[in-house]
Design a protein around this motif. Structure first.
Motif, PDB file in Angstrom:
ATOM      1  N   ALA A  48      -4.502  -1.446  -1.743  1.00 40.99           N
ATOM      2  CA  ALA A  48      -3.750  -2.461  -2.803  1.00 40.99           C
ATOM      3  C   ALA A  48      -3.586  -4.136  -2.164  1.00 40.99           C
ATOM      4  CB  ALA A  48      -3.636  -1.914  -4.250  1.00 40.99           C
ATOM      5  N   GLN A  93       0.807  -1.073  -0.202  1.00 49.60           N
ATOM      6  CA  GLN A  93       0.021   0.522  -0.126  1.00 49.60           C
ATOM      7  C   GLN A  93       0.913   1.202   0.218  1.00 49.60           C
ATOM      8  OE1 GLN A  93      -2.488  -2.304   3.198  1.00 49.60           O
ATOM      9  NE2 GLN A  93      -3.538   0.065   2.627  1.00 49.60           N
ATOM     10  N   GLU A 127     -16.325  -7.621   2.886  1.00 48.80           N
ATOM     11  CA  GLU A 127     -16.551  -6.479   1.178  1.00 48.80           C
ATOM     12  C   GLU A 127     -14.766  -5.921   1.749  1.00 48.80           C
ATOM     13  OE1 GLU A 127     -18.028  -5.432  -1.894  1.00 48.80           O
ATOM     14  OE2 GLU A 127     -18.364  -7.308  -0.607  1.00 48.80           O
ATOM     15  N   THR A 128     -14.437  -5.303   2.880  1.00 46.28           N
ATOM     16  CA  THR A 128     -13.326  -4.097   2.266  1.00 46.28           C
ATOM     17  C   THR A 128     -11.890  -5.027   2.310  1.00 46.28           C
ATOM     18  OG1 THR A 128     -13.768  -2.935   4.051  1.00 46.28           O
ATOM     19  CG2 THR A 128     -11.699  -3.028   3.632  1.00 46.28           C
ATOM     20  N   ARG A 129     -11.509  -6.661   2.355  1.00 47.43           N
ATOM     21  CA  ARG A 129     -10.690  -7.161   1.828  1.00 47.43           C
ATOM     22  C   ARG A 129     -10.614  -8.167   0.739  1.00 47.43           C
ATOM     23  NH1 ARG A 129     -11.118  -9.521   7.353  1.00 47.43           N
ATOM     24  NH2 ARG A 129     -12.660 -10.735   6.724  1.00 47.43           N
ATOM     25  N   ARG A 130     -12.151  -7.903   0.432  1.00 45.75           N
ATOM     26  CA  ARG A 130     -12.005  -8.186  -1.274  1.00 45.75           C
ATOM     27  C   ARG A 130     -12.084  -6.839  -1.773  1.00 45.75           C
ATOM     28  NH1 ARG A 130     -17.838  -9.879  -0.456  1.00 45.75           N
ATOM     29  NH2 ARG A 130     -17.173 -11.618  -0.188  1.00 45.75           N
ATOM     30  N   ARG A 131     -12.416  -5.518  -1.548  1.00 49.38           N
ATOM     31  CA  ARG A 131     -11.968  -4.960  -2.646  1.00 49.38           C
ATOM     32  C   ARG A 131     -10.877  -4.948  -3.035  1.00 49.38           C
ATOM     33  NH1 ARG A 131     -16.201  -1.883   0.087  1.00 49.38           N
ATOM     34  NH2 ARG A 131     -14.633  -0.627   1.131  1.00 49.38           N
ATOM     35  N   ARG A 132      -9.607  -4.425  -2.003  1.00 48.96           N
ATOM     36  CA  ARG A 132      -8.407  -4.993  -1.323  1.00 48.96           C
ATOM     37  C   ARG A 132      -7.827  -5.923  -2.320  1.00 48.96           C
ATOM     38  NH1 ARG A 132      -6.308  -1.859   4.290  1.00 48.96           N
ATOM     39  NH2 ARG A 132      -8.158  -0.330   4.032  1.00 48.96           N
ATOM     40  N   ARG A 133      -7.898  -6.743  -2.475  1.00 48.53           N
ATOM     41  CA  ARG A 133      -7.633  -8.108  -3.185  1.00 48.53           C
ATOM     42  C   ARG A 133      -7.641  -7.758  -4.518  1.00 48.53           C
ATOM     43  NH1 ARG A 133      -9.172 -12.607   1.073  1.00 48.53           N
ATOM     44  NH2 ARG A 133      -7.625 -11.780   2.902  1.00 48.53           N
ATOM     45  N   ARG A 134      -9.297  -7.392  -4.366  1.00 52.84           N
ATOM     46  CA  ARG A 134      -9.504  -7.069  -6.385  1.00 52.84           C
ATOM     47  C   ARG A 134      -8.981  -6.392  -7.196  1.00 52.84           C
ATOM     48  NH1 ARG A 134     -14.012  -4.860  -6.003  1.00 52.84           N
ATOM     49  NH2 ARG A 134     -14.968  -7.195  -5.348  1.00 52.84           N
ATOM     50  N   ARG A 135      -8.176  -5.361  -6.125  1.00 47.11           N
ATOM     51  CA  ARG A 135      -7.284  -3.850  -6.502  1.00 47.11           C
ATOM     52  C   ARG A 135      -6.246  -4.313  -7.294  1.00 47.11           C
ATOM     53  NH1 ARG A 135      -8.082   1.555  -3.580  1.00 47.11           N
ATOM     54  NH2 ARG A 135     -10.031   1.011  -4.262  1.00 47.11           N
ATOM     55  N   LEU A 190      -4.702   4.176  -6.624  1.00 46.67           N
ATOM     56  CA  LEU A 190      -5.314   3.081  -6.302  1.00 46.67           C
ATOM     57  C   LEU A 190      -4.763   1.838  -6.245  1.00 46.67           C
ATOM     58  CD1 LEU A 190      -6.227   2.698 -10.686  1.00 46.67           C
ATOM     59  CD2 LEU A 190      -7.590   3.178  -8.669  1.00 46.67           C
TER      60      LEU A 190
END
Length: 320
Positions: free
Chosen positions: A249, A31, A265-273, A245
């Motif tokens: 991440a 990050q 959901e936060t972990r999912r967004r960060r992993r996707r990024r 971005l």
């Protein structure tokens, strides 16, 4: 009541014990935290070592980062940012002429004319320092200066008698330093050495690279593999940082809300990024390697007097 009890003094023992604790960072090293700001203002010290509470001071130069002025980190970060914009113009042209065009033409000789045409844009006495030399020096210099400024602020904030507080390396910074060495080696082999030995680099092109892969296969693959891997990784992650971005991440997310659904959901967004940024970096490596290593590196040996010139140049490279 003791009259001195209201006047607090810094406890070096307490400070040292706190600094020696193992850190537990909220963010992953991938990050990119907000590094545009200086550390909070520091209180000035009396001769007896006490630290009274004072209002922040500002300097006329506006480099203190307090009050009305901007901090040194603010300006260094922007030098680093805008120099990367300028260098990206050259990198785009170089990608097109050393990879995309050879990939389409499927031939080194057919691609040489496009490289010569592009050199009329970025290899003139004016454009070369503005698009290549100065941006690289400014970008690397600002990065080194940022580390020194942050280290100096840490020393002033925590005291010189306390254990050293390191400024951690991010993956972007590590790849940047590696990329700087790879670019320096690339410039030396393809630009500096021909100028020093032959007086110009007009005979240096894609055929020169192909000749090196024939005569010095292992070193060439290692050098260009590092150049492409570190370069694409650093530039993609750097642009992700400038666009905001790269912030967050990371793979690890500390639970802050206490809400399992929100944390998930936060972990999912960060992993996707994270996956998207790494996928973009990998795509850059694949595209550059498809033409650069798939076509140019397999272009074959150059014969005749030009080939002898190439051999003479490579013989002067240490380790080749």
């Amino acid at each position: 009541m003791d009259g001195h009890s209201l006047r607090e003094k810094a406890s070096q023992e307490t400070l040292a014990s706190l600094l020696q604790l193992d850190p537990s960072p909220i963010e992953s090293p991938l990050q990119s935290p907000n590094t545009d700001k200086d550390l909070p203002p520091l209180p000035s010290e009396h001769s007896d070592g006490s630290r009274p509470y004072l209002t922040p001071r500002s300097t006329g130069l506006g480099l203190s980062g307090h009050g009305q002025g901007r901090g040194a980190i603010f300006y260094l970060t922007r030098i680093q940012r805008y120099s990367s914009y300028t260098f990206s113009v050259f990198a785009t042209l170089h990608l097109a002429t050393t990879s995309l065009i050879p990939l389409v033409a499927r031939s080194v000789p057919a691609s040489e004319s496009y490289l010569l045409l592009a050199r009329e844009i970025y290899q003139t006495p004016l454009s070369e320092p503005l698009l290549v030399g100065l941006p690289i020096l400014a970008h690397v210099g600002a990065g080194v200066a940022l580390r020194l400024v942050r280290r100096s602020q840490n020393l002033r904030r925590y005291g010189r008698n306390a254990p050293a507080v390191p400024v951690p390396f991010s993956y972007i910074a590590l790849s940047g330093y590696g990329f700087a060495w790879a670019v320096a080696a690339h410039v030396f082999v393809n630009r500096g050495l021909p100028l020093a030995v032959e007086g110009d680099s007009s005979n240096i092109g894609l055929a020169y690279i192909a000749h090196g892969f024939v005569r010095h296969r292992v070193m060439s693959w290692v050098a260009y593999g590092a150049l492409l891997g570190l370069g694409c990784g650093h530039m993609v992650w750097g642009w992700a940082k400038w666009f905001g971005l790269a912030q967050g991440a990371g793979w690890k997310v500390q639970r802050l809300t206490g809400n399992a659904a929100v944390d998930k959901e936060t972990r999912r967004r960060r992993r996707r990024r994270l996956l998207l940024i790494n996928a973009a970096a990998a795509a850059g490596v694949v595209v550059w390697a498809a033409g650069g290593l798939g076509i140019v590196a397999r272009g074959g040996e150059t014969l005749g007097w030009v080939g002898k010139i190439y051999d003479g140049l490579f013989d002067r490279i240490p380790g080749f």
